[in-house]
Structure formats: structure tokens, C-alpha cells
Design a protein around this motif. Structure first.
Motif, short mmCIF file in Angstrom:
data_model
loop_
_atom_site.label_atom_id
_atom_site.label_comp_id
_atom_site.label_asym_id
_atom_site.label_seq_id
_atom_site.Cartn_x
_atom_site.Cartn_y
_atom_site.Cartn_z
N ASP A 1 41.79 35.77 51.32
CA ASP A 1 41.73 36.53 51.50
C ASP A 1 42.44 36.85 49.85
O ASP A 1 41.44 38.26 48.63
CB ASP A 1 42.32 37.44 53.08
N SER A 2 43.27 36.31 49.87
CA SER A 2 44.51 36.22 48.00
C SER A 2 43.19 36.45 46.84
O SER A 2 43.48 36.79 46.15
CB SER A 2 45.24 35.94 48.01
N ALA A 3 42.47 35.27 46.94
CA ALA A 3 41.21 34.84 45.69
C ALA A 3 40.36 36.32 45.43
O ALA A 3 40.06 36.29 44.39
CB ALA A 3 41.22 33.65 46.59
N ARG A 4 39.69 36.64 46.48
CA ARG A 4 39.48 38.27 46.29
C ARG A 4 39.44 38.37 46.05
O ARG A 4 38.96 39.55 45.38
CB ARG A 4 38.46 37.85 48.02
N LEU A 5 40.88 39.46 46.30
CA LEU A 5 41.57 40.17 46.07
C LEU A 5 42.16 40.30 44.55
O LEU A 5 42.28 41.09 43.74
CB LEU A 5 43.21 40.52 46.48
N LEU A 6 42.67 39.43 44.10
CA LEU A 6 43.38 38.54 43.10
C LEU A 6 41.23 38.86 42.01
O LEU A 6 41.74 39.51 40.22
CB LEU A 6 43.39 37.51 42.84
N GLU A 7 40.43 38.29 42.08
CA GLU A 7 39.18 38.68 41.81
C GLU A 7 39.29 40.02 40.86
O GLU A 7 38.71 40.54 40.38
CB GLU A 7 38.10 38.40 41.98
N ILE A 8 39.04 40.80 42.19
CA ILE A 8 39.17 42.15 42.09
C ILE A 8 40.02 42.53 41.19
O ILE A 8 39.65 43.76 40.22
CB ILE A 8 39.28 42.73 43.69
N ASP B 1 40.79 45.24 36.08
CA ASP B 1 42.28 45.21 34.76
C ASP B 1 43.23 46.00 35.84
O ASP B 1 43.50 46.84 35.10
CB ASP B 1 41.85 45.91 33.58
N LEU B 2 43.39 45.80 37.13
CA LEU B 2 44.63 46.57 37.81
C LEU B 2 45.90 46.78 37.50
O LEU B 2 45.92 44.84 37.98
CB LEU B 2 44.07 46.34 39.58
N GLY B 3 46.86 47.43 37.76
CA GLY B 3 47.81 47.30 36.99
C GLY B 3 49.45 47.53 38.23
O GLY B 3 50.42 47.62 37.80
N GLY B 4 48.79 47.19 39.11
CA GLY B 4 49.46 47.70 40.64
C GLY B 4 48.84 47.25 42.44
O GLY B 4 47.66 47.36 42.18
N ILE B 5 49.56 46.89 43.14
CA ILE B 5 49.05 47.10 44.70
C ILE B 5 50.38 47.68 45.49
O ILE B 5 50.51 47.63 45.19
CB ILE B 5 49.21 45.47 44.55
N LEU B 6 49.19 49.04 45.84
CA LEU B 6 49.28 49.74 46.74
C LEU B 6 49.25 49.23 48.57
O LEU B 6 47.89 49.06 48.79
CB LEU B 6 49.54 51.08 46.39
N LEU B 7 50.52 48.73 49.10
CA LEU B 7 50.02 48.55 50.95
C LEU B 7 49.91 49.96 51.55
O LEU B 7 51.11 50.22 51.93
CB LEU B 7 50.50 47.06 50.96
N GLY B 8 49.19 50.11 52.21
CA GLY B 8 49.04 51.27 53.20
C GLY B 8 50.98 50.26 54.58
O GLY B 8 49.98 49.45 54.40
N LEU B 9 51.37 51.10 55.12
CA LEU B 9 51.97 50.51 55.76
C LEU B 9 52.27 51.73 56.82
O LEU B 9 52.75 52.60 57.48
CB LEU B 9 54.12 50.67 54.82
#
Length: 157
Positions: free
Chosen positions: A55-62, A67-75
């Protein structure tokens, strides 16, 4: 680095960088991305969860592709604002992500985001089958859009 306070997450973001918003579920991860100026969240895809590494490999690929600068997770807080097992799971996912990326990681209260996404899809007369396919990444875009709106408010102060 993980930021519990949204204002600190916002301050840690590189200027003019797009973000990824995630709606973590037990079986799927809804993914949405923003534009570089932080005005619009766009649903991107739904990842079928397997193992964190996959899952994280796909996220890092995206993240790399866009060229994304931050990750926001719904809590996923409870309706009374407390944190239950799903919040603990989201925080654990964030800790694991922080081990493999240096991007700022933040949280956004996602209460009722899936309900809002479902309502929007119903209003658009989306079939039940199609709603099931897109609900997670549409919910991720609701989460991300809420954060983007807050960021605009913070930047105007």
C-alpha cells in the motif's frame, strides 16, 4: 514528521506544493490530490489494501509522480470527538509512513466525510455499483478540501 496540530502541519508544508489526502478504511484507501495553489481537491483512486509495504509503495509512487509536498490523513473521530480504535489504526499508519518518507504528515477530522460523499454521489444519480467503486476517493477529496479551505483561512490571517 507527524503533526497533530493542523496549524503546525500547514506551517511545515513547502510553498506551492500539492497535497495528497487519504481516507483510510479497513479494506481500501481513498486517495485525492490537490493542485499546487491549494484550491481544489480532486479524487484520484482507491487502493485495495493488502499489506502496508504494498500500500505504501503505491502511495509513494503517487507522491513521486505528482511531486506532492505533504500527506493528510482523515482522522475518524467518534461523533463526540473522542478517538477510538479506527483513530489508533490511522495514527499507526501515519507512524509507519513517517519511517519511509520525510514529507509532513497531518490529520484532518473526517467525521461525516463519507456521508457527504455518498450524498453528493446520490445527487449526481450515480449507480449503486459506481458509488461503491468511487466512494472512498470521493470521501478523500472531501477530507482534503476541508483542509485546503482551512489553509486558505490560515493564510489570510
Amino acid at each position: 514528521m507527524i503533526y497533530d496540530e493542523f496549524s503546525e502541519f500547514y506551517a511545515a508544508l513547502p510553498p506551492m506544493s500539492a497535497l495528497v489526502g487519504l481516507d483510510l478504511g479497513e479494506k481500501t484507501i481513498g486517495v485525492a490530490v490537490s493542485d499546487r495553489i491549494g484550491t481544489v481537491a480532486t479524487p484520484l483512486e482507491t487502493i485495495r489494501r493488502k499489506k502496508f509495504g504494498i500500500d505504501s509503495a503505491r502511495l509513494l509512487e503517487i507522491i513521486k509522480e505528482r511531486d506532492l509536498g505533504g500527506i493528510l490523513l482523515g482522522l475518524p473521530r467518534n461523533m463526540d470527538g473522542t478517538e477510538g480504535p479506527r483513530c489508533q489504526s490511522t495514527r499507526a499508519f501515519a507512524r509507519n509512513l513517517a519511517r519511509i518518507t520525510e514529507l509532513p504528515i497531518g490529520f484532518w477530522d473526517e467525521r461525516l466525510s463519507t456521508v457527504a460523499a455518498e450524498k453528493a454521489l446520490l445527487e449526481a444519480d450515480t449507480s449503486r455499483r459506481r458509488r461503491a467503486e468511487v466512494i472512498d476517493h470521493v470521501a478523500a477529496s472531501y477530507i482534503l478540501q476541508g483542509a485546503l479551505d482551512r489553509m486558505r483561512h490560515l493564510s489570510s490571517q
